[in-house]
Write a protein that holds these residues in place. Structure first.
Motif, short mmCIF file in Angstrom:
data_model
loop_
_atom_site.label_atom_id
_atom_site.label_comp_id
_atom_site.label_asym_id
_atom_site.label_seq_id
_atom_site.Cartn_x
_atom_site.Cartn_y
_atom_site.Cartn_z
N GLU A 1 0.16 13.83 -8.92
CA GLU A 1 0.28 12.37 -8.92
C GLU A 1 1.67 11.96 -8.44
OE1 GLU A 1 -0.64 11.04 -12.83
OE2 GLU A 1 -2.81 11.11 -12.46
N VAL A 2 1.69 10.92 -7.66
CA VAL A 2 2.98 10.38 -7.23
C VAL A 2 3.03 8.90 -7.57
CG1 VAL A 2 3.29 12.04 -5.35
CG2 VAL A 2 2.11 9.89 -4.93
N ASN A 3 4.21 8.42 -7.84
CA ASN A 3 4.37 7.00 -8.10
C ASN A 3 4.39 6.25 -6.79
OD1 ASN A 3 4.55 7.17 -10.92
ND2 ASN A 3 6.67 7.84 -10.76
N ASP A 4 3.76 5.08 -6.79
CA ASP A 4 3.69 4.30 -5.57
C ASP A 4 3.71 2.82 -5.97
OD1 ASP A 4 3.49 3.72 -2.93
OD2 ASP A 4 1.45 4.43 -2.67
N ILE A 5 3.89 1.98 -5.01
CA ILE A 5 3.87 0.54 -5.26
C ILE A 5 2.69 -0.05 -4.52
CG2 ILE A 5 5.09 -1.64 -4.89
CD1 ILE A 5 7.72 -0.10 -5.16
N GLU A 6 1.92 -0.88 -5.22
CA GLU A 6 0.80 -1.55 -4.56
C GLU A 6 0.89 -3.04 -4.85
OE1 GLU A 6 -2.81 -0.07 -6.21
OE2 GLU A 6 -2.60 -1.23 -8.06
N MET A 7 0.17 -3.81 -4.05
CA MET A 7 0.16 -5.26 -4.23
C MET A 7 -1.02 -5.65 -5.13
SD MET A 7 2.62 -6.92 -2.74
CE MET A 7 3.95 -6.50 -1.61
N THR A 8 -0.73 -6.50 -6.09
CA THR A 8 -1.82 -7.04 -6.89
C THR A 8 -2.52 -8.09 -6.06
OG1 THR A 8 -0.39 -8.77 -7.80
CG2 THR A 8 -0.50 -6.69 -9.01
N HIS B 1 1.81 -9.70 -5.91
CA HIS B 1 2.99 -9.15 -6.55
C HIS B 1 2.95 -7.63 -6.48
CE1 HIS B 1 4.34 -12.98 -8.09
NE2 HIS B 1 3.10 -13.24 -8.50
N PRO B 2 4.07 -7.02 -6.13
CA PRO B 2 4.08 -5.55 -6.12
C PRO B 2 4.06 -5.01 -7.55
CG PRO B 2 6.27 -6.40 -5.66
CD PRO B 2 5.35 -7.60 -5.75
N GLN B 3 3.40 -3.90 -7.76
CA GLN B 3 3.43 -3.26 -9.07
C GLN B 3 3.37 -1.76 -8.90
OE1 GLN B 3 -0.03 -4.48 -11.32
NE2 GLN B 3 -1.38 -3.04 -10.24
N TRP B 4 3.94 -1.07 -9.90
CA TRP B 4 3.92 0.39 -9.87
C TRP B 4 2.50 0.88 -10.13
CZ3 TRP B 4 7.43 3.38 -7.87
CH2 TRP B 4 8.76 2.93 -7.82
N THR B 5 2.12 1.88 -9.44
CA THR B 5 0.84 2.50 -9.68
C THR B 5 0.99 4.01 -9.49
OG1 THR B 5 -1.50 2.51 -9.08
CG2 THR B 5 0.07 2.32 -7.28
#
Ligand SMILES: [Zn+2]
Length: 96
Positions: A77-84, A88-92
């Motif tokens: 698993e890697v941390n990434d940023i996605e748009m809600t 708004h960007p959020q960590w996923t």
């Protein structure tokens, strides 16, 4: 005054002073178990002076110094940023 020292050799991670002064490593998000060889330290003392704590360290070959290992065949698993949906960007967490 002679320089005081009390150097001991550690034959491996099971030696009594192998982890003296060796910090535990924080878990890397993509790894999921404490390394069974180095117990999460990533390295150990090959030799340590119990007076000055000068030491020679050995990097753990099992976890390559990370202190943590991936078990089984779990995807990493890697941390990434996605748009809600509202922008708004959020960590996923993304699985590779
Ligand atoms: Zn290790």
């Amino acid at each position: 005054m002679p320089h005081a020292s009390n150097t001991v050799a550690c034959l491996g991670p099971d030696s009594p002073h192998a982890f003296d002064n060796v910090p535990l490593l924080p878990r890397n998000g993509s790894l999921d178990a404490i390394c069974p060889v180095c117990q999460g330290h990533g390295q150990w003392n090959a030799e340590i002076d119990l007076v000055s704590f000068r030491c020679i360290r050995t990097i753990c070959e099992r976890c390559l110094g990370a202190g943590w290992i991936e078990t089984g065949s779990d995807p990493i698993e890697v941390n990434d940023i996605e748009m809600t949906p509202d922008g708004h960007p959020q960590w996923t967490t993304r699985r590779l």
